[in-house]
Design an enzyme around this catalytic site. Structure first.
Site, short mmCIF file in Angstrom:
data_model
loop_
_atom_site.label_atom_id
_atom_site.label_comp_id
_atom_site.label_asym_id
_atom_site.label_seq_id
_atom_site.Cartn_x
_atom_site.Cartn_y
_atom_site.Cartn_z
N GLU A 32 0.76 -1.16 -0.03
CA GLU A 32 -0.02 -0.09 -0.09
C GLU A 32 0.79 1.29 -0.13
OE1 GLU A 32 -3.40 0.01 -0.23
OE2 GLU A 32 -2.95 -2.23 -0.71
N GLU A 42 5.04 2.31 4.01
CA GLU A 42 3.73 1.70 3.85
C GLU A 42 2.58 2.80 3.70
OE1 GLU A 42 3.80 -1.84 7.15
OE2 GLU A 42 5.02 -0.22 7.74
N SER A 56 -0.33 9.28 5.25
CA SER A 56 -0.34 10.31 4.30
C SER A 56 0.57 11.68 4.52
CB SER A 56 -1.80 10.70 3.75
OG SER A 56 -1.80 11.77 2.56
N GLU A 107 1.82 9.91 16.37
CA GLU A 107 1.08 8.91 16.60
C GLU A 107 0.25 8.53 15.57
OE1 GLU A 107 -1.08 8.89 20.37
OE2 GLU A 107 -2.64 10.07 19.42
N ARG A 124 0.76 13.86 19.77
CA ARG A 124 -0.22 12.79 20.35
C ARG A 124 -1.40 13.72 20.40
NH1 ARG A 124 1.97 11.72 26.42
NH2 ARG A 124 0.89 13.31 27.36
#
Length: 343
Positions: A204, A220, A240, A278, A316
């Site tokens: 992917e 990935e 992305s 994260e 985060r």
């Protein structure tokens, strides 16, 4: 003054005689003045940036010139090309300027994929308008207005014409396979991608043109146009990175070394070395971020763009308040070396 680049290769023409793609197996960067001067009378080169169509009977002469000037890779190709029935083209770029022909555009894309130039190292302005959609098939590049006839012709001959994609850019591996890479789905890496030695691109993973990795990396997720990922960094599954064509604008979004963009996370500003975002967290340049000190206490707020390029940060989302928080990253990503020994 040395020229910028020079390459001899094959081309594909449509039925109107226009070159729609070009393949250069051994392009050179900054060729010597002696080589360019030796080629001038042979091909009637007038200077500047030029794509010159070459007949097969002229290829043997070019092979002699390349060999005499020490460019054995192009000499070997020219020797083989002397028996070719394919159109041949010699591109000489006196300077790095906006490409004016399809052959020039394809040379520049291949310079990046051959790792001769890094992303953002070339002038690619106007390349989208220069190139046009092509059917990339098991029988090579086919201009779209000719596709239906070619499909019928193939069927009548008991064959199947397989169309892999319809795009301005073909997949990189049909032109060059850089050393030390592993690409699970080759259709997801476009020509013009820079794939560093030791990079693994999983099924992917995606790398656009004028983008890529500088060395060992795990990909990935999506590396959009213009994005560069540093040595030892991991782009997690479904992640992305905002590129120059998808909202990043003139800001060059990048990831530094030994950083992690977690699964299904997103990035819209330059991330520094040894940083982590994260899983599931999308941080854009304008995201409001609460800063935490080493004791976990609030130390004010900032826009994510104000933290661009700074090292050792962990981003985060507070699971109670939903606020994006930034604190010192105490554990930098470390990739498994066995997974990236791809030679």
């Amino acid at each position: 003054m040395a020229s910028f680049s020079l390459a001899f290769g094959t081309a594909t023409k449509n039925r109107d005689g226009k070159i729609i793609e070009a393949f250069f197996p051994a392009p050179s960067l900054n060729p010597s003045d002696a080589l360019v001067d030796a080629l001038k009378p042979a091909v009637n080169y007038q200077g500047g940036n030029e794509a010159i169509e070459i007949s097969a009977d002229k290829a043997a002469e070019l092979a002699t010139i390349f060999s005499a000037q020490g460019d054995e890779a192009q000499a070997n190709f020219a020797t083989k090309a002397a028996n070719s029935k394919q159109p041949l083209v010699l591109v000489i770029l006196a300077e790095d300027s906006q490409p004016q022909s399809v052959a020039e555009g394809f040379l520049k894309l291949q310079l990046i994929s051959h790792r001769l130039v890094k992303p953002h190292g070339l002038v690619l302005d106007g390349i989208f308008g220069l190139l046009h959609n092509i059917a990339w098939t098991n029988q090579g590049a086919i201009d779209l207005p000719e596709l239906a006839d070619r499909q019928i012709e193939a069927r009548l001959n008991g064959e199947t014409l397989i169309v892999d994609c319809v795009d301005k850019f073909p997949k990189m591996v049909d032109y060059v396979v850089p050393t030390g890479v592993r690409i699970a789905d080759t259709s997801r890496v476009r020509l013009g991608a820079h794939v560093g030695n030791g990079t693994t691109v999983m099924h992917e993973g995606f790398i656009n043109f004028n983008a890529g990795t500088t060395g060992v990396s795990m990909v990935e997720g999506r590396i959009s146009a213009g994005v560069v990922v540093g040595e030892g960094s991991d782009v997690g599954g479904g992640a992305s990175i905002m590129g120059t064509l998808s909202g990043g604008g003139k800001v060059v979004v990048s990831i530094g070394e030994n950083s992690l963009l977690g699964a299904n996370a997103g990035l819209g500003f330059p991330l520094g070395d040894r940083c982590t975002i994260e899983s599931g967290l999308y941080v854009t340049a304008g995201s409001k971020v609460r800063l935490l000190d080493n004791n976990g206490q609030e130390a004010g707020f900032a826009k994510a763009r104000d933290l661009a390029g700074k090292p050792d940060l962990l981003f985060r989302r507070n699971s109670t308040t939903g606020v994006i928080e930034c604190l010192t990253n105490k554990a930098a990503v470390e990739l498994n070396s066995e997974l990236h020994s791809n030679n």
